[in-house]
Design a protein around this motif. Structure first.
Motif, PDB file in Angstrom:
ATOM      1  N   ASN A 181       3.851 -10.249   6.345  1.00 39.29           N
ATOM      2  CA  ASN A 181       4.207  -9.826   7.699  1.00 39.29           C
ATOM      3  C   ASN A 181       5.719  -9.899   7.863  1.00 39.29           C
ATOM      4  OD1 ASN A 181       3.497  -9.280  10.592  1.00 39.29           O
ATOM      5  ND2 ASN A 181       4.531 -11.228  10.878  1.00 39.29           N
ATOM      6  N   PRO A 182       6.322  -8.863   8.454  1.00 41.88           N
ATOM      7  CA  PRO A 182       5.716  -7.633   8.994  1.00 41.88           C
ATOM      8  C   PRO A 182       5.395  -6.619   7.894  1.00 41.88           C
ATOM      9  CG  PRO A 182       8.084  -7.583   9.297  1.00 41.88           C
ATOM     10  CD  PRO A 182       7.773  -8.939   8.719  1.00 41.88           C
ATOM     11  N   GLY A 183       4.563  -5.651   8.234  1.00 37.67           N
ATOM     12  CA  GLY A 183       4.265  -4.539   7.350  1.00 37.67           C
ATOM     13  C   GLY A 183       2.893  -4.534   6.726  1.00 37.67           C
ATOM     14  N   ARG A 184       2.265  -5.691   6.586  1.00 34.43           N
ATOM     15  CA  ARG A 184       0.956  -5.813   5.926  1.00 34.43           C
ATOM     16  C   ARG A 184       0.953  -5.158   4.548  1.00 34.43           C
ATOM     17  NH1 ARG A 184      -5.007  -5.138   8.799  1.00 34.43           N
ATOM     18  NH2 ARG A 184      -6.040  -6.632   7.446  1.00 34.43           N
ATOM     19  N   ASN A 185       1.942  -5.552   3.762  1.00 37.97           N
ATOM     20  CA  ASN A 185       2.036  -5.110   2.374  1.00 37.97           C
ATOM     21  C   ASN A 185       1.993  -6.312   1.443  1.00 37.97           C
ATOM     22  OD1 ASN A 185       2.188  -2.240   2.800  1.00 37.97           O
ATOM     23  ND2 ASN A 185       4.256  -2.546   3.588  1.00 37.97           N
ATOM     24  N   GLY A 214     -12.359 -19.893  -4.986  1.00 41.26           N
ATOM     25  CA  GLY A 214     -12.872 -18.659  -4.417  1.00 41.26           C
ATOM     26  C   GLY A 214     -11.928 -17.496  -4.625  1.00 41.26           C
ATOM     27  N   ILE A 215     -12.157 -16.446  -3.851  1.00 40.23           N
ATOM     28  CA  ILE A 215     -11.430 -15.186  -4.004  1.00 40.23           C
ATOM     29  C   ILE A 215     -10.388 -15.043  -2.907  1.00 40.23           C
ATOM     30  CG2 ILE A 215     -11.705 -12.667  -3.830  1.00 40.23           C
ATOM     31  CD1 ILE A 215     -14.351 -12.963  -5.286  1.00 40.23           C
ATOM     32  N   LEU A 216      -9.247 -14.445  -3.276  1.00 40.05           N
ATOM     33  CA  LEU A 216      -8.197 -14.113  -2.326  1.00 40.05           C
ATOM     34  C   LEU A 216      -8.057 -12.591  -2.301  1.00 40.05           C
ATOM     35  CD1 LEU A 216      -7.139 -16.832  -4.125  1.00 40.05           C
ATOM     36  CD2 LEU A 216      -5.507 -16.831  -2.247  1.00 40.05           C
ATOM     37  N   GLY A 217      -8.584 -11.970  -1.273  1.00 42.97           N
ATOM     38  CA  GLY A 217      -8.603 -10.518  -1.195  1.00 42.97           C
ATOM     39  C   GLY A 217      -7.237  -9.947  -0.864  1.00 42.97           C
ATOM     40  N   MET A 218      -6.837  -8.935  -1.615  1.00 48.06           N
ATOM     41  CA  MET A 218      -5.549  -8.272  -1.414  1.00 48.06           C
ATOM     42  C   MET A 218      -5.722  -7.176  -0.356  1.00 48.06           C
ATOM     43  SD  MET A 218      -4.796  -8.261  -5.513  1.00 48.06           S
ATOM     44  CE  MET A 218      -3.465  -7.061  -5.518  1.00 48.06           C
ATOM     45  N   GLU A 219      -5.950  -7.594   0.890  1.00 47.41           N
ATOM     46  CA  GLU A 219      -6.239  -6.636   1.946  1.00 47.41           C
ATOM     47  C   GLU A 219      -4.939  -6.181   2.611  1.00 47.41           C
ATOM     48  OE1 GLU A 219      -9.652  -6.038   5.300  1.00 47.41           O
ATOM     49  OE2 GLU A 219      -8.186  -7.601   5.620  1.00 47.41           O
ATOM     50  N   HIS A 220      -4.186  -5.418   1.866  1.00 47.47           N
ATOM     51  CA  HIS A 220      -2.896  -4.933   2.352  1.00 47.47           C
ATOM     52  C   HIS A 220      -2.565  -3.604   1.684  1.00 47.47           C
ATOM     53  CE1 HIS A 220      -1.102  -6.026  -1.517  1.00 47.47           C
ATOM     54  NE2 HIS A 220      -1.660  -7.224  -1.403  1.00 47.47           N
ATOM     55  N   GLY A 221      -1.528  -2.971   2.171  1.00 55.28           N
ATOM     56  CA  GLY A 221      -1.069  -1.733   1.580  1.00 55.28           C
ATOM     57  C   GLY A 221      -0.009  -1.977   0.521  1.00 55.28           C
ATOM     58  N   ASN A 222       0.460  -0.890  -0.077  1.00 53.45           N
ATOM     59  CA  ASN A 222       1.570  -0.945  -1.020  1.00 53.45           C
ATOM     60  C   ASN A 222       2.845  -0.561  -0.282  1.00 53.45           C
ATOM     61  OD1 ASN A 222      -0.601  -1.287  -2.703  1.00 53.45           O
ATOM     62  ND2 ASN A 222      -0.201   0.509  -3.974  1.00 53.45           N
ATOM     63  N   SER A 223       3.897  -1.314  -0.478  1.00 58.46           N
ATOM     64  CA  SER A 223       5.133  -1.055   0.255  1.00 58.46           C
ATOM     65  C   SER A 223       5.844   0.201  -0.219  1.00 58.46           C
ATOM     66  CB  SER A 223       6.080  -2.251   0.139  1.00 58.46           C
ATOM     67  OG  SER A 223       6.470  -2.461  -1.211  1.00 58.46           O
ATOM     68  N   ARG A 224       5.523   0.639  -1.435  1.00 58.92           N
ATOM     69  CA  ARG A 224       6.132   1.847  -1.988  1.00 58.92           C
ATOM     70  C   ARG A 224       5.058   2.767  -2.535  1.00 58.92           C
ATOM     71  NH1 ARG A 224      10.478  -0.360  -6.137  1.00 58.92           N
ATOM     72  NH2 ARG A 224       9.476  -2.394  -5.865  1.00 58.92           N
ATOM     73  N   GLU A 225       5.350   4.045  -2.611  1.00 58.94           N
ATOM     74  CA  GLU A 225       4.389   5.047  -3.053  1.00 58.94           C
ATOM     75  C   GLU A 225       4.345   5.140  -4.579  1.00 58.94           C
ATOM     76  OE1 GLU A 225       2.335   6.783  -1.165  1.00 58.94           O
ATOM     77  OE2 GLU A 225       3.115   6.004   0.728  1.00 58.94           O
ATOM     78  N   GLY A 226       3.286   5.783  -5.067  1.00 56.94           N
ATOM     79  CA  GLY A 226       3.183   6.173  -6.467  1.00 56.94           C
ATOM     80  C   GLY A 226       3.046   5.021  -7.449  1.00 56.94           C
TER      81      GLY A 226
END
Length: 307
Positions: free
Chosen positions: A250-254, A277-289
């Motif tokens: 945060n900020p950005g959720r990446n 347990g598991i840590l889910g990568m529930e976020h976006g990518n900050s850069r494309e491609g």
């Protein structure tokens, strides 16, 4: 930002997934002998590495395994065709990927359901839980995400809490014989105004009231950084009810290292707690491609270097 819109934009839609491919990733780059050995079970989702692995979900799972990831989560698994669920499960089993959460039911974002105490909405929710038990068995999942929905502004908080607890007790009775755990996810006020469940102490109180091994907390670090901050002390206070963790800076959720959260220290603390347990990568990518996808992998290797 709508919940998980960053995932929906990048991930494959349920109807668009194709299992077949003329030249699959698995046939050309599988079984990387130099895969990174992570200290925790970080779980990517479909679409996170599609520029490297292509649109085929099986190829994406193989790519995740080849990069050293040992878990995977898929919010939309319940909605995927059964044939695809089975093929994904077989691939995860073969490649040593542990299945993380999927969303167990339709979430009420703008109208009350569980908080209202309405019997029809309660029964609807319980039917979703029954159906999700079959999905969990099919894909070898132990955890499923539950969001109690919007607050009922016509009821005092105590009555809403009692309604939610009663519904979750009935759901737990369905889940316990199968060893499946629903994990309650508090969501922050900024991205999701008006929801009933927002804070980790609130989730802790509810889980204590339900008093079932099948009702625990999903602690999403991104949401709780916005909602309440004080991440490590709040996790410590609710630790014995936390069964699943999700990640997003945060900020950005990446990916970690793109925002204000010191994920290296947070992960070190989680590891020192003995979390398996598991840590889910529930976020976006900050850069494309491909560059952005490699940046995600590099970020996790950086913050995982805490031993």
């Amino acid at each position: 930002m709508k919940r998980r819109s960053f995932i929906q934009k990048s991930a494959l839609t349920t109807g668009a997934i194709s299992i077949g491919s003329s030249l699959s990733y698995a046939n050309t780059f599988s079984n990387n002998k130099n895969a990174y050995n992570y200290n925790l079970k970080y779980a990517p989702h479909l679409g996170m590495f599609k520029h490297h692995a292509g649109d085929n979900p099986i190829d994406q799972l193989n790519f995740m395994a080849d990069e050293g990831f040992t878990a995977f989560e898929d919010n939309e698994m319940r909605k995927r065709p059964i044939e695809i669920q089975k093929k994904m499960a077989a691939t995860m089993y073969k490649r040593g990927l542990e299945m993380g959460v999927f969303v167990a039911h339709e979430i009420y974002w703008t109208a009350p359901n569980l908080a209202s105490g309405d019997e029809d909405k309660r029964n609807e929710f319980l039917n979703y839980i029954k159906d999700s038990i079959d999905v969990a068995k099919r894909v070898n999942a132990k955890w499923m995400t539950v969001v109690p929905g919007h607050a009922d502004l016509k009821l005092r908080v105590g009555y809403q809490t009692a309604n939610v607890v009663e519904t979750l007790k009935q759901a737990s009775a369905l889940l316990e014989p199968h060893g499946i755990v629903m994990v309650l996810e508090p969501l922050n006020f900024r991205n999701h105004p008006g929801l009933f469940l927002t804070d980790s102490p609130q989730a802790f109180e509810i889980c204590k009231a339900v008093n079932s091994p099948s009702c625990k907390i999903l602690f999403d670090i991104y949401h709780q950084q916005i909602q309440e901050g004080n991440i490590i002390p709040n996790m410590e206070s609710s630790w014995d009810e936390i069964a699943y963790i999700q990640i997003g800076d945060n900020p950005g959720r990446n990916e970690p290292t793109t925002g204000e959260i010191n994920y290296r220290n947070v992960f070190k603390w989680i590891h020192n707690k003995g979390f398996n347990g598991i840590l889910g990568m529930e976020h976006g990518n900050s850069r494309e491609g491909k560059e952005g996808e490699r940046a995600v992998i590099n970020a996790y290797q950086k913050v995982d270097d805490f031993i």
